[in-house]
Design an enzyme around this catalytic site. Sequence first.
Site, PDB file in Angstrom:
ATOM      1  N   GLU A 176     -32.634 -17.554  76.515  1.00  0.00           N
ATOM      2  CA  GLU A 176     -33.586 -18.021  75.502  1.00  0.00           C
ATOM      3  C   GLU A 176     -35.054 -17.808  75.911  1.00  0.00           C
ATOM      4  O   GLU A 176     -35.861 -18.721  75.805  1.00  0.00           O
ATOM      5  CB  GLU A 176     -33.373 -19.516  75.233  1.00  0.00           C
ATOM      6  CG  GLU A 176     -31.979 -19.839  74.760  1.00  0.00           C
ATOM      7  CD  GLU A 176     -31.749 -21.341  74.623  1.00  0.00           C
ATOM      8  OE1 GLU A 176     -31.181 -21.736  73.604  1.00  0.00           O
ATOM      9  OE2 GLU A 176     -32.131 -22.101  75.528  1.00  0.00           O
TER      10      GLU A 176
HETATM   11  C1  TNX Z   1     -28.626 -23.847  74.800  1.00  0.00           C
HETATM   12  S1  TNX Z   1     -27.325 -21.495  75.717  1.00  0.00           S
HETATM   13  C2  TNX Z   1     -29.150 -23.765  76.061  1.00  0.00           C
HETATM   14  C3  TNX Z   1     -29.644 -24.977  76.719  1.00  0.00           C
HETATM   15  C4  TNX Z   1     -29.567 -26.164  75.819  1.00  0.00           C
HETATM   16  C5  TNX Z   1     -28.297 -26.144  75.023  1.00  0.00           C
HETATM   17  C6  TNX Z   1     -28.125 -27.334  74.132  1.00  0.00           C
HETATM   18  C7  TNX Z   1     -28.208 -21.745  76.941  1.00  0.00           C
HETATM   19  C8  TNX Z   1     -27.912 -20.931  78.068  1.00  0.00           C
HETATM   20  N1  TNX Z   1     -29.164 -22.669  76.878  1.00  0.00           N
HETATM   21  O1  TNX Z   1     -30.961 -24.771  77.170  1.00  0.00           O
HETATM   22  O2  TNX Z   1     -29.626 -27.304  76.604  1.00  0.00           O
HETATM   23  O3  TNX Z   1     -28.247 -24.986  74.241  1.00  0.00           O
HETATM   24  O4  TNX Z   1     -26.886 -27.320  73.494  1.00  0.00           O
END
Ligand code: TNX
Length: 561
Positions: free
Chosen positions: A370
Amino acid sequence: MSSHRRSTHAPKPRRLPLLATVVVAVVALAGIGVGVAIGRGSRAHSDGPPTAAQRADYRDVVPAPVSAVPTGGQFTITDSTGIYAPTGSSAARGVADYLAALLRPATGYALPVATGGDSGSGIRLVLADAADGGPDKQLGDEGYRLDISDDQLTIRANLPAGLFHGVQTLRQLLPPQIENSKTQHAKPTQQVAWTVPSGHIADYPQFGYRAAGLDVARHFFTVAQVERYIDEVSLYKVNYLHLHLTDDQGWRLAIDGWPKLTSVGAATEVGGHAGGYYTQQQYRDLVAYAQARYITIIPEVDVPGHVTAALASYPALSCDGKARAVFTGIDTGFSSLCASKPTTYAFLDSVIRQLAALTPGPYIGIGGDEAQATSAGDYKKIVDHAAADVRAQGKTPWGWQEIASASVGTPAVATYWSTGFPTAPLKRAAAAGTKLVLDPASHTYLDQKYDNTTALGLHWAGYVEVENAYDWDPGAYLPGVDASSVLGVEADLWTETVVFDFDIDYMAFPRLPAIAELGWSPPATHDWSAFRLRLASQGPRWNAMGLNYYKSPLVPWPAGS
Ligand code: TNX
């Protein structure tokens, strides 16, 4: 994923008729060259409250063993039972001591541990050695055999890890009261007979990577809290703990030379409450605690996004050089390290060198998810540098699926977390040798709500009932990715909404055991209607452990559990 495994949420028959169960199991397991027989004892999840007389059953073990053949008798642990460890292995002796410590509180027995010797009766741990004909190839590094007669119980393995997993199976073959921390013989009428059904189990994992992920950045969890979770997941043969140590909301590990990472970056957590961090000694203690349970810690520092806590501590790490406050909300995707500043690389070198020195396990996590606030070119620069740092320390970089779009090389691990099809770069990376961990959010994210009544959790990936957690096939999940690229499975507990021990328990159980079973058990054992009964029998164990689990309406929990 086969549609016939997808059952509706309508009530189902409690179980298949016995004959049908035997036929299904034998036919299914014939394909992988092992036989199975199904026990005929009364199941631990019969109607009515669990009673002292109830015996555990081979069918109730989670994860389902490769092969389990009950022989109808029983071994009983008494006040004269001894535990025997093999000579020449302090690790095997450690497993024997661990077993004794597990059994002593509830039984109240002395259960002396001896190295060497063979009483002819009692509990024996045996390591395959040259005298024994050498390693038992079928078992590999983590497998075990459990042979139980009326007067002897033997766990055999090639390595101590296998003995440890055999001990976890033995735990589940004892009455659930074994998990009590107080001696269970207050009244004669409640006297528990510490029996184990006799028979033979041969067992080994489908995947060598079966991880629980815990986010200690959004909310901080103390060493004791993490150790508690390690103990809980070890019952289900989980062998990796991935610690998400850093994020926008907090930096949770002391790094020499960068003191503000913790004095500033660890001060708070989601909601603005006081945060916390681990000293390097505390982290070492955690590693050792996990190691004694055959769990390897994978530390993750998340870059180049998810870095507000680092930027708040050292403004020079951001391109604008401006000071930020540590973030106390739950958004993602807005922070970035600066790819054009030497400080960024000095920081990465220092952090990764220290992490590698503190971590005996093979993987060092560099995050990579992200990173919407980082340009594609900057992303590649930072991720490639971090991956090279990890490799320079003799370790393998572990990252989220997005790292496939950098050129991280091999060996490397990319963890698939999304709900969509695998991206072209991910498929290419897998074909070129990057190993994939399967952690699809809609099945394995333990922070997602179970249903629309769940108070805790998020639900961007949909509701994840225990049936969703269980009903998918890691080896065949990603179209265009060969099963040989799949290293294993992971279940992540993100903690934006998770604050206390009992929150961790509630979100992880019963879903964590479902993912653990997908990681350990052969696909031929996969059967939701049988799994829900196996889970039900865990309820009284969790009660005895003081573990706060979600009573999914899909599982026929015994009354009173
Ligand atoms: C996605 S998917 C995230 C996390 C969040 C989570 C909450 C990914 C690798 N990162 O940063 O905490 O969703 O569901």
